[in-house]
Design a protein around this motif. Structure first.
Motif, PDB file in Angstrom:
ATOM      1  N   SER A  69      29.577  51.604  -3.196  1.00  0.00           N
ATOM      2  CA  SER A  69      30.761  52.352  -2.881  1.00  0.00           C
ATOM      3  C   SER A  69      31.408  51.933  -1.618  1.00  0.00           C
ATOM      4  CB  SER A  69      30.672  53.908  -3.142  1.00  0.00           C
ATOM      5  OG  SER A  69      29.758  54.328  -2.179  1.00  0.00           O
ATOM      6  N   CYS A  91      35.116  56.811  -3.938  1.00  0.00           N
ATOM      7  CA  CYS A  91      34.768  57.939  -4.811  1.00  0.00           C
ATOM      8  C   CYS A  91      34.661  57.479  -6.302  1.00  0.00           C
ATOM      9  CB  CYS A  91      35.693  59.203  -4.615  1.00  0.00           C
ATOM     10  SG  CYS A  91      35.735  59.978  -2.849  1.00  0.00           S
ATOM     11  N   TYR A  95      31.354  57.465  -8.342  1.00  0.00           N
ATOM     12  CA  TYR A  95      31.128  58.339  -9.554  1.00  0.00           C
ATOM     13  C   TYR A  95      30.719  57.298 -11.047  1.00  0.00           C
ATOM     14  CZ  TYR A  95      32.537  61.232 -13.485  1.00  0.00           C
ATOM     15  OH  TYR A  95      32.513  62.084 -14.655  1.00  0.00           O
TER      16      TYR A  95
END
Length: 102
Positions: A69, A91, A95
């Protein structure tokens, strides 16, 4: 010495105040040295990076997802995305990767 929260707060306040006041007392003229000027220009960015980077990597359940990420965020920022798009992309990548890896 007895643990007293007020002593800790006062020492913290004194150190913070001293950091802000000492340059005003000792620097009478404008800074003309280009090295010092560039150093002072980048201090806020470096401080924010140093505080944010470990949290980005270690906040996830998987170290690989945190690193990936972060890489997505760096890639988006290099491609010229604004701060919101970069943060949202990081984000979303985290996820999805945590759904896959965990």
């Amino acid at each position: 010495m007895k643990n007293n929260i007020y002593v800790y707060i006062m020492v913290s306040a004194a150190v913070t105040y001293a950091i802000r006041v000492l340059p005003l007392l000792f620097m009478r003229k404008n800074v003309t040295n280009t090295f010092i000027k560039s150093f002072l220009y980048y201090v806020p960015y470096v401080t924010l990076s140093v505080m944010t980077f470990p949290a980005m990597i270690e906040a996830s359940a998987s170290l690989a997802a945190g690193i990936a990420s972060f890489a997505v965020g760096v890639l988006l920022s290099f491609l010229g995305a604004n701060l919101f798009i970069t943060a949202a992309g990081s984000c979303c990548a985290l996820y999805v990767l945590e759904l896959i890896l965990c």
